[in-house]
Motif scaffolding. Sequence first.
Motif, short mmCIF file in Angstrom:
data_model
loop_
_atom_site.label_atom_id
_atom_site.label_comp_id
_atom_site.label_asym_id
_atom_site.label_seq_id
_atom_site.Cartn_x
_atom_site.Cartn_y
_atom_site.Cartn_z
N ARG A 30 24.00 -86.52 -12.74
CA ARG A 30 23.20 -86.92 -13.91
C ARG A 30 24.13 -87.16 -15.10
NH1 ARG A 30 18.07 -83.50 -14.66
NH2 ARG A 30 17.85 -85.15 -16.20
N TRP A 31 24.24 -88.42 -15.47
CA TRP A 31 25.15 -88.79 -16.55
C TRP A 31 24.82 -88.03 -17.82
CZ3 TRP A 31 23.61 -90.54 -21.22
CH2 TRP A 31 22.33 -91.06 -21.33
N SER A 32 23.53 -87.81 -18.08
CA SER A 32 23.13 -87.20 -19.35
C SER A 32 23.62 -85.76 -19.47
CB SER A 32 21.61 -87.26 -19.51
OG SER A 32 20.97 -86.60 -18.44
N GLN A 33 23.68 -85.04 -18.36
CA GLN A 33 24.17 -83.66 -18.42
C GLN A 33 25.68 -83.62 -18.70
OE1 GLN A 33 22.91 -81.09 -15.23
NE2 GLN A 33 20.77 -81.70 -15.45
N GLN A 36 26.15 -84.77 -22.36
CA GLN A 36 25.75 -83.74 -23.33
C GLN A 36 26.73 -82.56 -23.32
OE1 GLN A 36 23.63 -84.00 -25.78
NE2 GLN A 36 23.23 -86.06 -25.03
N THR A 37 27.26 -82.23 -22.16
CA THR A 37 28.24 -81.15 -22.09
C THR A 37 29.50 -81.53 -22.86
OG1 THR A 37 27.36 -80.48 -19.94
CG2 THR A 37 29.54 -79.65 -20.52
N VAL A 38 29.95 -82.77 -22.72
CA VAL A 38 31.13 -83.23 -23.46
C VAL A 38 30.81 -83.25 -24.96
CG1 VAL A 38 32.67 -85.21 -23.88
CG2 VAL A 38 32.14 -84.50 -21.53
N GLN A 39 29.59 -83.63 -25.32
CA GLN A 39 29.22 -83.64 -26.74
C GLN A 39 29.23 -82.24 -27.33
OE1 GLN A 39 29.04 -86.54 -28.43
NE2 GLN A 39 29.56 -87.33 -26.42
N GLY A 40 29.10 -81.22 -26.48
CA GLY A 40 29.11 -79.83 -26.94
C GLY A 40 30.51 -79.28 -27.20
N GLU A 45 38.57 -81.04 -29.17
CA GLU A 45 38.50 -80.99 -27.70
C GLU A 45 37.92 -82.28 -27.14
OE1 GLU A 45 37.70 -76.30 -26.57
OE2 GLU A 45 36.02 -77.55 -27.20
N LYS A 46 36.84 -82.75 -27.76
CA LYS A 46 36.19 -83.97 -27.29
C LYS A 46 37.13 -85.17 -27.42
CE LYS A 46 32.60 -85.39 -29.58
NZ LYS A 46 31.29 -85.75 -30.13
N MET A 47 37.80 -85.27 -28.56
CA MET A 47 38.71 -86.37 -28.79
C MET A 47 39.82 -86.36 -27.74
SD MET A 47 40.98 -87.15 -32.18
CE MET A 47 39.73 -88.05 -33.09
N VAL A 48 40.42 -85.20 -27.52
CA VAL A 48 41.48 -85.08 -26.52
C VAL A 48 40.94 -85.39 -25.13
CG1 VAL A 48 43.01 -83.43 -25.36
CG2 VAL A 48 42.93 -83.52 -27.86
N TYR A 49 39.80 -84.85 -24.79
CA TYR A 49 39.24 -85.05 -23.45
C TYR A 49 39.02 -86.54 -23.16
CZ TYR A 49 36.08 -84.96 -19.46
OH TYR A 49 35.49 -85.19 -18.24
#
Length: 157
Positions: A30-33, A36-40, A45-49
């Motif tokens: 499920r793309w949304s999960q 949303q996990t990455v958005q959390g 962290e998100k930028m690096v990921y």
Amino acid sequence: MEKISNRALISRLYNSANQHLEDANFDLERWSQWYQTVQGLTGPEKMVYVIVQLNKTVTNGGFAEFYETSHGIFAPEIIHALHLIKAVATAEIVNSSLPVVNPQGLLDDAYKEFVFNLKLSDQQREQLYTQDILYDQLHGQENLEDLLGNYLQEMIK
């Protein structure tokens, strides 16, 4: 306090992001999960990921791999992050790959859902190969590790 190197800082943030994603135990189908996990993640962290995932997949298998491994759902965030760190040429290359994989111009959730299950045609692969070449040519011009690391160093001052 001793300054941490760009590479060490990026590595720590990437490992932290990966640990968060592993601990989240979301449904990979499920793309949304996943999204949303990455958005959390924290902003750094998100930028690096997303930037590291872009670089890893494009370096390994080109933009075709980037999109077919579903990392393309983050393309709009990646373009934004690349502009923030002043990797303008890289951002332009990613941006120019979007019409190849998304000729309908879908936005937001419709785009993410479409790209998450994307199967590229031979023609799309050929078109993306042009972006692969341009990305490879940036090697001596735009160093993502330096640009990302310098941006992050400024954030933690």
